[in-house]
Design a protein around this motif. Structure first.
Motif, PDB file in Angstrom:
ATOM      1  N   MET A 260       0.828  -1.207   0.000  1.00 43.47           N
ATOM      2  CA  MET A 260       0.000   0.000   0.000  1.00 43.47           C
ATOM      3  C   MET A 260       0.862   1.257   0.000  1.00 43.47           C
ATOM      4  O   MET A 260       0.629   2.179  -0.775  1.00 43.47           O
ATOM      5  CB  MET A 260      -0.895   0.025   1.239  1.00 43.47           C
ATOM      6  CG  MET A 260      -2.152  -0.784   1.108  1.00 43.47           C
ATOM      7  SD  MET A 260      -3.141  -0.591   2.611  1.00 43.47           S
ATOM      8  CE  MET A 260      -3.162  -2.266   3.192  1.00 43.47           C
ATOM      9  N   ILE A 261       1.854   1.283   0.875  1.00 43.38           N
ATOM     10  CA  ILE A 261       2.619   2.531   0.966  1.00 43.38           C
ATOM     11  C   ILE A 261       3.568   2.705  -0.215  1.00 43.38           C
ATOM     12  O   ILE A 261       3.873   3.824  -0.600  1.00 43.38           O
ATOM     13  CB  ILE A 261       3.358   2.675   2.320  1.00 43.38           C
ATOM     14  CG1 ILE A 261       4.407   1.605   2.509  1.00 43.38           C
ATOM     15  CG2 ILE A 261       2.372   2.672   3.469  1.00 43.38           C
ATOM     16  CD1 ILE A 261       5.265   1.847   3.743  1.00 43.38           C
ATOM     17  N   ILE A 262       4.006   1.592  -0.803  1.00 45.99           N
ATOM     18  CA  ILE A 262       4.874   1.728  -1.982  1.00 45.99           C
ATOM     19  C   ILE A 262       4.053   2.226  -3.168  1.00 45.99           C
ATOM     20  O   ILE A 262       4.436   3.163  -3.873  1.00 45.99           O
ATOM     21  CB  ILE A 262       5.565   0.394  -2.320  1.00 45.99           C
ATOM     22  CG1 ILE A 262       6.588   0.057  -1.243  1.00 45.99           C
ATOM     23  CG2 ILE A 262       6.241   0.467  -3.688  1.00 45.99           C
ATOM     24  CD1 ILE A 262       7.184  -1.326  -1.367  1.00 45.99           C
ATOM     25  N   ILE A 263       2.887   1.606  -3.365  1.00 49.58           N
ATOM     26  CA  ILE A 263       2.037   2.021  -4.485  1.00 49.58           C
ATOM     27  C   ILE A 263       1.536   3.443  -4.264  1.00 49.58           C
ATOM     28  O   ILE A 263       1.497   4.258  -5.181  1.00 49.58           O
ATOM     29  CB  ILE A 263       0.869   1.034  -4.659  1.00 49.58           C
ATOM     30  CG1 ILE A 263       1.405  -0.303  -5.153  1.00 49.58           C
ATOM     31  CG2 ILE A 263      -0.174   1.590  -5.631  1.00 49.58           C
ATOM     32  CD1 ILE A 263       0.374  -1.385  -5.270  1.00 49.58           C
ATOM     33  N   ILE A 313       5.341  -3.982  -9.131  1.00 49.12           N
ATOM     34  CA  ILE A 313       6.537  -3.962  -9.979  1.00 49.12           C
ATOM     35  C   ILE A 313       6.493  -2.761 -10.922  1.00 49.12           C
ATOM     36  O   ILE A 313       7.466  -2.027 -11.082  1.00 49.12           O
ATOM     37  CB  ILE A 313       6.651  -5.280 -10.780  1.00 49.12           C
ATOM     38  CG1 ILE A 313       6.926  -6.423  -9.810  1.00 49.12           C
ATOM     39  CG2 ILE A 313       7.761  -5.180 -11.820  1.00 49.12           C
ATOM     40  CD1 ILE A 313       6.801  -7.794 -10.417  1.00 49.12           C
ATOM     41  N   LEU A 314       5.328  -2.537 -11.521  1.00 49.68           N
ATOM     42  CA  LEU A 314       5.203  -1.414 -12.451  1.00 49.68           C
ATOM     43  C   LEU A 314       5.453  -0.089 -11.751  1.00 49.68           C
ATOM     44  O   LEU A 314       6.135   0.788 -12.276  1.00 49.68           O
ATOM     45  CB  LEU A 314       3.811  -1.412 -13.099  1.00 49.68           C
ATOM     46  CG  LEU A 314       3.569  -2.550 -14.092  1.00 49.68           C
ATOM     47  CD1 LEU A 314       2.143  -2.491 -14.647  1.00 49.68           C
ATOM     48  CD2 LEU A 314       4.582  -2.496 -15.235  1.00 49.68           C
ATOM     49  N   PHE A 315       4.932   0.049 -10.546  1.00 43.16           N
ATOM     50  CA  PHE A 315       5.119   1.306  -9.832  1.00 43.16           C
ATOM     51  C   PHE A 315       6.585   1.535  -9.486  1.00 43.16           C
ATOM     52  O   PHE A 315       7.109   2.625  -9.645  1.00 43.16           O
ATOM     53  CB  PHE A 315       4.269   1.348  -8.558  1.00 43.16           C
ATOM     54  CG  PHE A 315       2.943   2.001  -8.793  1.00 43.16           C
ATOM     55  CD1 PHE A 315       2.858   3.378  -8.908  1.00 43.16           C
ATOM     56  CD2 PHE A 315       1.791   1.246  -8.934  1.00 43.16           C
ATOM     57  CE1 PHE A 315       1.642   3.999  -9.151  1.00 43.16           C
ATOM     58  CE2 PHE A 315       0.576   1.849  -9.174  1.00 43.16           C
ATOM     59  CZ  PHE A 315       0.495   3.220  -9.280  1.00 43.16           C
ATOM     60  N   ILE A 316       7.240   0.480  -8.992  1.00 43.47           N
ATOM     61  CA  ILE A 316       8.641   0.648  -8.617  1.00 43.47           C
ATOM     62  C   ILE A 316       9.469   1.030  -9.841  1.00 43.47           C
ATOM     63  O   ILE A 316      10.371   1.856  -9.779  1.00 43.47           O
ATOM     64  CB  ILE A 316       9.185  -0.627  -7.936  1.00 43.47           C
ATOM     65  CG1 ILE A 316       8.513  -0.787  -6.574  1.00 43.47           C
ATOM     66  CG2 ILE A 316      10.694  -0.566  -7.777  1.00 43.47           C
ATOM     67  CD1 ILE A 316       8.871  -2.053  -5.850  1.00 43.47           C
ATOM     68  N   LEU A 317       9.111   0.431 -10.994  1.00 40.17           N
ATOM     69  CA  LEU A 317       9.884   0.714 -12.203  1.00 40.17           C
ATOM     70  C   LEU A 317       9.603   2.096 -12.771  1.00 40.17           C
ATOM     71  O   LEU A 317      10.512   2.828 -13.135  1.00 40.17           O
ATOM     72  CB  LEU A 317       9.567  -0.335 -13.281  1.00 40.17           C
ATOM     73  CG  LEU A 317      10.256  -1.681 -13.111  1.00 40.17           C
ATOM     74  CD1 LEU A 317       9.856  -2.613 -14.249  1.00 40.17           C
ATOM     75  CD2 LEU A 317      11.771  -1.499 -13.108  1.00 40.17           C
ATOM     76  N   PHE A 318       8.324   2.459 -12.838  1.00 37.66           N
ATOM     77  CA  PHE A 318       7.986   3.653 -13.606  1.00 37.66           C
ATOM     78  C   PHE A 318       7.529   4.851 -12.775  1.00 37.66           C
ATOM     79  O   PHE A 318       7.523   5.959 -13.243  1.00 37.66           O
ATOM     80  CB  PHE A 318       6.909   3.322 -14.649  1.00 37.66           C
ATOM     81  CG  PHE A 318       7.376   2.297 -15.628  1.00 37.66           C
ATOM     82  CD1 PHE A 318       8.389   2.599 -16.522  1.00 37.66           C
ATOM     83  CD2 PHE A 318       6.834   1.023 -15.641  1.00 37.66           C
ATOM     84  CE1 PHE A 318       8.840   1.649 -17.423  1.00 37.66           C
ATOM     85  CE2 PHE A 318       7.276   0.065 -16.537  1.00 37.66           C
ATOM     86  CZ  PHE A 318       8.285   0.377 -17.426  1.00 37.66           C
ATOM     87  N   GLU A 319       7.118   4.629 -11.554  1.00 39.79           N
ATOM     88  CA  GLU A 319       6.637   5.753 -10.763  1.00 39.79           C
ATOM     89  C   GLU A 319       7.021   5.562  -9.301  1.00 39.79           C
ATOM     90  O   GLU A 319       6.192   5.269  -8.447  1.00 39.79           O
ATOM     91  CB  GLU A 319       5.109   5.871 -10.904  1.00 39.79           C
ATOM     92  CG  GLU A 319       4.513   7.149 -10.352  1.00 39.79           C
ATOM     93  CD  GLU A 319       5.031   8.390 -11.027  1.00 39.79           C
ATOM     94  OE1 GLU A 319       6.140   8.812 -10.664  1.00 39.79           O
ATOM     95  OE2 GLU A 319       4.347   8.940 -11.904  1.00 39.79           O
ATOM     96  N   PRO A 320       8.327   5.712  -9.019  1.00 34.47           N
ATOM     97  CA  PRO A 320       8.778   5.430  -7.643  1.00 34.47           C
ATOM     98  C   PRO A 320       8.107   6.328  -6.607  1.00 34.47           C
ATOM     99  O   PRO A 320       8.062   5.992  -5.448  1.00 34.47           O
ATOM    100  CB  PRO A 320      10.286   5.708  -7.687  1.00 34.47           C
ATOM    101  CG  PRO A 320      10.641   5.912  -9.098  1.00 34.47           C
ATOM    102  CD  PRO A 320       9.406   6.157  -9.886  1.00 34.47           C
TER     103      PRO A 320
END
Ligand SMILES: Nc1ncnc2c1ncn2[C@@H]1O[C@H](COP(=O)(O)OP(=O)(O)OP(=O)(O)O)[C@@H](O)[C@H]1O
Ligand SMILES: [Mg+2]
Lengths: 357, 259
Positions: A260-263, A313-320
């Motif tokens: 939750m907090i990463i996204i 995974i997508l968030f970490i890659l494209f929208e940290p």
């Protein structure tokens, strides 16, 4: 863009920098209080879960997002809060005692556990907190005289005096008010010396010490505040689902809070809320749209978990910076509409990328 | 009794003797410099004062108190501020927030008052901001006030780091190569500021420097080191002309011709 002139120092420490911001939030709160009246139980239930998970995510955000101490064991504090509330309520204790008690007990456990564990850092800290979560889960199963072990505990609807929180909507209001209070507490801490010290520890422990910040003291404080919030979320959860057993508090829950907090976007209060919204809405959206999906996709088991993992995974890659970062960009685009430059945020992004290597 | 004193300090890293029975004392209100070739152990002295490393032998005495066994943050709280050779700012925060962190040791509020943001906390925050604003004016940082550190030029970052140390209102200020990486102009300004810090703010300065012209200008006394040992110490003019010092810098003559 607005330019803020420094007339009074107080302007800097206000919760809302601009008057307009305050009115937007006021409108939002009013909306959250009135619109649910027209909604059916299903949607009210979704909103309630959003509030509950947002409180817990905010707890973890203070520790992981603001202090840089990644805990993979927050299900433990959520569980401690849940059981405290359940036990107090089944013994006839009042709600106004049960919710704070849930937070305080979780917070105290945070201190007791935090003191030894916080000497570790990074991966070691994460693993130690996972161990902690397993221990708490095991205790919940074994301490049958208190927790009824695997049988779990049923909780009747709580009440404050004559006010009974039996209907879906009353429980929603309770959760919403708690969420608002918790957000205000977090915001206040973050604009005070303690919050600054936490962020300082995240950014550079060496420099923090040179400022006179005691690492053990403020890491433990962060752990305690974080556990306190998460414990309160656990209490609300108990009342929402009215039946708890140790299986509700597994490692998966800890990971879900982290997701939750990463996204949502690490290091922002908004991020915790956005993350909770995403986490609750996604599975429901999948259920609602399932009928329109091709059959071979629809029949896959674990569709939600897979989608959730994919999103992380997508968030970490494209929208940290998470959903909150995306929101900031959209807002900035409209505020500066004809002047928006495509690479405005580029620098920030490349820095974040380098940092993770 | 002197203000700050290093008594027979020694530290070893594996086989390297980084400091070997080093003695020096700093008088209240002076600028005391430490010079020496690369690897002489200058930064190590600072790191020992800050308790990032444990001394093998010896002690630091500050205001008649032995500070060589306290925990790292206590050193700061006793009134010793520092800057770092490789800039240790909070890189993702603004200039103002960095300065406010310097105010941490002045914190009088507790967590509960802060969570409720009581009138007392508000008053304290306003005081902190006033202090930060004073420092922004003092160091001419107005243009960078709300900028994120990592977007600022190197020289400005170094200045902010000095500002953050000043926000602590220290009694003793440790500066590790304050002029390195700065432009000529910035170095000039820096020497004015250091004089002001000493004379107007009454802060004692212990400084590591490589720029000899700069040292000549602002340092009252100087100590020269090589391979962890003291070569000589005394007034700046004496030390800079000492034959052993010139020898230690042999092959590094440009250190003296540098402007
Ligand atoms: N943490 C450490 N572990 C091992 N060796 C170290 C450590 N810190 C410093 N040293 C060694 O101690 C010696 C002194 O280092 P120090 O950084 O104090 O030098 P310095 O005088 O500040 O040099 P410079 O002018 O290059 O900054 C060097 O040989 C260095 O390699
Ligand atoms: Mg050095």
């Amino acid at each position: 863009m607005r330019f803020v002139m420094k007339k009074k120092y107080y302007e800097d420490i206000r919760l809302f920098k601009y008057r307009s911001t305050f009115f937007w939030y006021l409108a939002l709160v009013t909306g959250c209080l009135t619109i649910p009246i027209a909604l059916d139980d299903y949607f009210i239930s979704i909103l309630t879960f959003i509030c509950i998970y947002a409180v817990g995510a905010l707890g973890l955000m203070l520790l992981a997002g603001f202090t840089g101490q990644v805990s993979m064991g927050h299900a433990a504090f959520f569980a401690i809060g849940s059981y405290t509330a359940a036990i107090i309520t089944t013994k006839g204790g009042p709600l106004l005692l049960a919710i704070p008690a849930a937070g305080i007990l979780a917070g105290l456990m945070g201190i007791i556990i935090g003191l030894p564990v916080l000497r570790l850092s990074g991966l070691y800290l994460s693993i130690a907190t996972i161990a902690l979560a397993f221990i708490v889960e095991e205790i919940l199963v074994r301490w049958e005289s208190l927790t009824r072990g695997n049988l779990g505990i049923y909780v009747e609807s709580p009440s404050i005096g004559p006010l009974e929180f039996s209907s879906g909507i009353s429980l929603y209001y309770l959760s919403f008010v708690v969420l608002i209070i918790v957000i205000l507490l977090a915001k206040n801490i973050l604009r005070s010396p303690t919050g600054r010290a936490m962020i300082a520890i995240r950014d550079s422990e060496v420099a923090a010490q040179a400022m006179g910040i005691s690492l053990p003291k403020f890491k433990t404080t962060a752990f305690a505040i974080s556990a306190f919030f998460t414990g309160i979320a656990g209490a609300l959860y108990t009342y929402k689902i009215s039946f708890i057993n140790p299986e509700s508090f597994t490692l998966l829950l800890s990971i879900e809070f982290l997701a939750m907090i990463i996204i949502g976007g690490l290091g922002s209060v908004h991020g915790a809320i956005f993350g909770a919204i995403f986490f609750v809405v996604l599975p429901n959206a999948i259920i609602l749209t399932k009928d329109y999906l091709p059959k071979f996709v629809r029949d896959q088991t674990g569709l939600e978990a897979a989608l959730f993992g994919l999103m992380i995974i997508l968030f970490i890659l494209f929208e940290p910076m998470g959903l909150y970062g995306r929101w900031l960009k959209i807002k900035y685009y409209f505020e500066t509409f004809p002047l928006y430059k495509k690479d405005t945020f580029k620098r920030e992004k490349s820095y974040q990328k380098v940092e993770r290597q | 009794m002197s203000f700050f004193e290093a008594k027979n300090i020694s530290i070893r890293f594996g086989g390297i003797r980084a400091l070997e029975l080093v003695n020096f004392d700093v008088k209240k209100g002076e600028v005391f410099s430490i010079i020496g070739p690369n690897g002489a152990g200058k930064t190590t002295i600072f790191n020992c004062i800050n308790r990032y490393y444990d001394l093998d032998e010896g002690a630091f005495i500050f205001n008649e108190k032995d500070i060589s066994r306290v925990r790292p943050h206590v050193v700061a709280n006793l009134g010793i501020a520092r800057t770092f050779q490789n800039i240790e700012l909070f890189r993702r925060m603004t200039v103002v927030d960095n300065l406010l962190l310097g105010r941490h040791r002045r914190r009088r509020s507790n967590l509960f008052a802060e969570a409720l943001f009581t009138g007392f906390v508000r008053k304290q925050e306003i005081e902190n901001r006033e202090k930060a604003e004073d420092i922004i004016d003092f160091l001419d940082l107005q243009a960078y006030r709300d900028q994120i550190i990592e977007n600022l030029p190197y020289g400005v970052q170094k200045t902010v780091e000095i500002g953050r140390a000043l926000a602590m209102e220290p009694e003793l200020l440790l500066l590790d190569e304050p002029s390195s990486g700065m432009t000529l102009e910035e170095t000039e300004e820096l020497s004015f500021w250091i004089t002001d810090i000493k004379e107007e703010l009454g802060i004692t300065i212990l400084m590591v420097e490589h720029n000899m012209k700069f040292i000549k200008e602002i340092s009252d006394r100087t100590m020269a080191m090589s391979f962890g040992e003291v070569i000589t110490q005394g007034t700046t003019a004496e030390v800079l002309e000492h034959p052993e010092v010139l020898k230690a810098y042999l092959g590094e003559e440009d250190a003296f011709t540098e402007n």
